[in-house]
Write a protein that holds these residues in place. Structure first.
Motif, mmCIF file in Angstrom:
data_model
loop_
_atom_site.group_PDB
_atom_site.id
_atom_site.type_symbol
_atom_site.label_atom_id
_atom_site.label_comp_id
_atom_site.label_asym_id
_atom_site.label_seq_id
_atom_site.Cartn_x
_atom_site.Cartn_y
_atom_site.Cartn_z
ATOM 1 N N CYS A 287 0.859 -1.194 0.000
ATOM 2 C CA CYS A 287 0.000 0.000 0.000
ATOM 3 C C CYS A 287 0.888 1.235 0.000
ATOM 4 C CB CYS A 287 -0.899 0.044 1.235
ATOM 5 S SG CYS A 287 -2.014 -1.347 1.413
ATOM 6 N N GLY A 288 0.410 2.302 -0.625
ATOM 7 C CA GLY A 288 1.203 3.531 -0.584
ATOM 8 C C GLY A 288 0.788 4.526 -1.630
ATOM 9 N N CYS A 289 1.712 5.453 -1.920
ATOM 10 C CA CYS A 289 1.473 6.519 -2.894
ATOM 11 C C CYS A 289 2.820 6.921 -3.464
ATOM 12 C CB CYS A 289 0.774 7.700 -2.220
ATOM 13 S SG CYS A 289 1.693 8.321 -0.796
ATOM 14 N N ALA A 290 2.860 8.082 -4.115
ATOM 15 C CA ALA A 290 4.104 8.529 -4.753
ATOM 16 C C ALA A 290 5.239 8.698 -3.743
ATOM 17 C CB ALA A 290 3.857 9.834 -5.503
ATOM 18 N N GLU A 291 4.877 9.000 -2.475
ATOM 19 C CA GLU A 291 5.900 9.244 -1.447
ATOM 20 C C GLU A 291 6.641 7.958 -1.062
ATOM 21 O OE1 GLU A 291 5.593 10.454 3.126
ATOM 22 O OE2 GLU A 291 4.861 12.033 1.799
ATOM 23 N N GLY A 292 5.979 6.846 -1.187
ATOM 24 C CA GLY A 292 6.612 5.567 -0.837
ATOM 25 C C GLY A 292 5.572 4.485 -0.627
ATOM 26 N N TYR A 293 6.046 3.255 -0.546
ATOM 27 C CA TYR A 293 5.153 2.111 -0.390
ATOM 28 C C TYR A 293 5.547 1.285 0.826
ATOM 29 C CZ TYR A 293 3.244 2.985 -5.055
ATOM 30 O OH TYR A 293 2.620 3.551 -6.125
ATOM 31 N N ALA A 294 4.534 0.724 1.490
ATOM 32 C CA ALA A 294 4.756 -0.180 2.623
ATOM 33 C C ALA A 294 4.394 -1.585 2.159
ATOM 34 C CB ALA A 294 3.892 0.230 3.810
ATOM 35 N N ARG A 295 5.313 -2.521 2.311
ATOM 36 C CA ARG A 295 5.119 -3.898 1.833
ATOM 37 C C ARG A 295 5.061 -4.823 3.037
ATOM 38 N NH1 ARG A 295 8.548 -8.147 -0.044
ATOM 39 N NH2 ARG A 295 7.747 -9.220 -1.913
ATOM 40 N N ASP A 296 3.969 -5.605 3.140
ATOM 41 C CA ASP A 296 3.789 -6.498 4.283
ATOM 42 C C ASP A 296 3.400 -7.889 3.807
ATOM 43 O OD1 ASP A 296 3.901 -4.754 6.876
ATOM 44 O OD2 ASP A 296 2.715 -3.587 5.446
ATOM 45 N N ALA A 297 4.017 -8.899 4.417
ATOM 46 C CA ALA A 297 3.713 -10.293 4.105
ATOM 47 C C ALA A 297 3.032 -10.941 5.306
ATOM 48 C CB ALA A 297 4.995 -11.039 3.753
ATOM 49 N N THR A 298 1.905 -11.601 5.082
ATOM 50 C CA THR A 298 1.171 -12.277 6.156
ATOM 51 C C THR A 298 0.734 -13.659 5.670
ATOM 52 O OG1 THR A 298 -0.867 -11.170 5.438
ATOM 53 C CG2 THR A 298 0.321 -10.188 7.292
ATOM 54 N N GLU A 299 0.625 -14.598 6.603
ATOM 55 C CA GLU A 299 0.263 -15.969 6.246
ATOM 56 C C GLU A 299 -1.214 -16.091 5.916
ATOM 57 O OE1 GLU A 299 -0.408 -20.057 8.666
ATOM 58 O OE2 GLU A 299 1.567 -19.157 8.967
ATOM 59 N N ILE A 300 -1.523 -16.842 4.853
ATOM 60 C CA ILE A 300 -2.915 -17.145 4.503
ATOM 61 C C ILE A 300 -3.290 -18.517 5.031
ATOM 62 C CG2 ILE A 300 -4.553 -17.529 2.625
ATOM 63 C CD1 ILE A 300 -2.889 -15.628 0.919
ATOM 64 N N GLN A 301 -2.460 -19.507 4.701
ATOM 65 C CA GLN A 301 -2.736 -20.859 5.190
ATOM 66 C C GLN A 301 -1.441 -21.664 5.247
ATOM 67 O OE1 GLN A 301 -5.558 -22.761 2.576
ATOM 68 N NE2 GLN A 301 -4.079 -23.201 0.992
ATOM 69 N N ASN A 302 -1.481 -22.690 6.075
ATOM 70 C CA ASN A 302 -0.330 -23.570 6.286
ATOM 71 C C ASN A 302 -0.847 -25.015 6.257
ATOM 72 O OD1 ASN A 302 2.666 -23.264 7.256
ATOM 73 N ND2 ASN A 302 1.834 -24.968 8.403
ATOM 74 N N ILE A 303 -0.369 -25.833 5.313
ATOM 75 C CA ILE A 303 -0.829 -27.219 5.239
ATOM 76 C C ILE A 303 0.344 -28.180 5.424
ATOM 77 C CG2 ILE A 303 -2.811 -26.656 3.767
ATOM 78 C CD1 ILE A 303 -1.240 -27.858 1.413
ATOM 79 N N GLN A 304 0.072 -29.300 6.062
ATOM 80 C CA GLN A 304 1.087 -30.323 6.274
ATOM 81 C C GLN A 304 1.029 -31.306 5.109
ATOM 82 O OE1 GLN A 304 0.514 -33.344 9.391
ATOM 83 N NE2 GLN A 304 2.523 -32.786 10.178
ATOM 84 N N ILE A 305 2.180 -31.528 4.446
ATOM 85 C CA ILE A 305 2.212 -32.458 3.315
ATOM 86 C C ILE A 305 2.924 -33.766 3.681
ATOM 87 C CG2 ILE A 305 2.019 -30.646 1.562
ATOM 88 C CD1 ILE A 305 5.014 -30.859 1.097
ATOM 89 N N ALA A 306 3.584 -33.797 4.847
ATOM 90 C CA ALA A 306 4.222 -35.045 5.319
ATOM 91 C C ALA A 306 4.414 -34.967 6.822
ATOM 92 C CB ALA A 306 5.555 -35.277 4.622
ATOM 93 N N GLU A 307 4.324 -36.124 7.480
ATOM 94 C CA GLU A 307 4.508 -36.185 8.924
ATOM 95 C C GLU A 307 5.519 -37.277 9.259
ATOM 96 O OE1 GLU A 307 1.923 -36.674 13.069
ATOM 97 O OE2 GLU A 307 0.977 -36.987 11.133
ATOM 98 N N GLY A 308 6.428 -36.962 10.186
ATOM 99 C CA GLY A 308 7.415 -37.952 10.609
ATOM 100 C C GLY A 308 8.632 -37.973 9.702
ATOM 101 N N ASP A 309 9.552 -38.874 9.984
ATOM 102 C CA ASP A 309 10.818 -38.983 9.242
ATOM 103 C C ASP A 309 10.560 -39.711 7.923
ATOM 104 O OD1 ASP A 309 13.457 -38.650 8.681
ATOM 105 O OD2 ASP A 309 14.167 -40.296 9.951
ATOM 106 N N VAL A 310 10.292 -38.952 6.881
ATOM 107 C CA VAL A 310 9.923 -39.530 5.583
ATOM 108 C C VAL A 310 11.105 -40.270 4.959
ATOM 109 C CG1 VAL A 310 8.172 -37.772 5.163
ATOM 110 C CG2 VAL A 310 10.500 -37.401 4.356
#
Length: 273
Positions: free
Chosen positions: A218-241
């Motif tokens: 978000c921002g304007c000509a003076e500058g922009y603020a960039r923010d990263a936030t989590e949407i979702q987290n899924i587990q694709i493996a469990e344990g010592d694969v």
């Protein structure tokens, strides 16, 4: 006197595209005849922006341009002043989903610092002794499907302690993880796919997780603020694969909290895995 006011859309999923008609009924339920001074219905599409707490005060000029960006706005009179009979009354309505001028309808998106929302609002004016009634209902706007086919370009990746952006990477155990994503330019209605392979690891693995992150600017000509936030987290493996075993990657994008990559003068929305 007890009165129920509600907005019911014809489509159960409430999903519409530009050029279509938003149709439904205004539902009124009352035990006795009800006097009113007019019923109106309005449709609005708005983009709301805000800066994160760490950026507050940094961009003073941003607050001058932080006013909601109106994408669509229209109003109709559903009923003139009069009486609603006792019982259940349904008043049908239709709203064409068209923009005025060169404005664009962005896809519905519920983010942290960028919020794109479309809603209907019904207002019933009553006498001074009775409280006015109002009811709001959100509907979802999806972009038109792309006419041209997106050609997927697979991307290979390798993860080792040296590839991590961490100050403590020298103290991490040695490991080697390889894999690929079938595409990085994804159709939002289709899943993100690929596979990951643990080649070796000095310590047993507890879990493998895949995180989807939204990047909002978000921002304007003076500058922009960039923010990263989590949407979702899924587990694709469990344990010592098993080492050398291909583990499939399959992630569906949650539509309300993701949207097609968007870039405008005041805001941008993208995604990172």
């Amino acid at each position: 006197m007890s009165v129920t006011l509600d907005i019911r859309l014809k489509r159960a999923n409430k999903v519409y595209r530009e050029g279509e008609t938003v149709a439904g009924v205004i539902l009124l339920i009352c035990k006795e005849a009800l006097q009113h001074h007019g019923i109106s219905l309005s449709m609005e599409g708005v983009v709301n922006l805000q800066l994160s707490s760490k950026s507050v005060g940094v961009f003073e000029a941003f607050y001058n341009s932080v006013k909601p960006i109106q994408l669509i706005s229209s109003n109709i009179e559903v009923a003139k002043a009069g009486k609603i009979p006792g019982g259940k009354t349904e008043i049908p309505f239709e709203f064409p989903l068209h923009t005025k001028g060169n404005k664009v309808l962005y896809e519905t998106y519920h983010g942290v610092f960028v919020n794109i929302q479309y809603s209907l609002r019904c207002d019933m004016k009553r006498s001074l002794l009775a409280k006015d009634l109002s009811r709001s209902c959100e509907f979802i706007v999806h972009c038109q499907p792309q006419k041209s086919k997106v050609i997927p370009t697979p991307v290979n990746f390798t993860i080792t302690p040296d590839t991590l952006q961490s100050r403590e990477k020298n103290s991490l155990p040695k490991f080697l993880i390889r894999g690929h994503l079938d595409a990085t330019n994804c159709v939002i209605s289709l899943p993100l796919t690929g596979e990951v392979v643990v080649e070796n690891s000095d310590v047993p693995i507890k879990s493998i997780e895949l995180q989807l992150v939204r990047v909002e600017t978000c921002g304007c000509a003076e500058g922009y603020a960039r923010d990263a936030t989590e949407i979702q987290n899924i587990q694709i493996a469990e344990g010592d694969v098993c080492h050398g075993l291909a583990i499939p990657i399959y992630m569906i994008f949650p539509r309300l909290f993701t949207c097609p990559t968007l870039e405008t003068t005041n805001f941008k929305v993208g995604g990172v895995i």
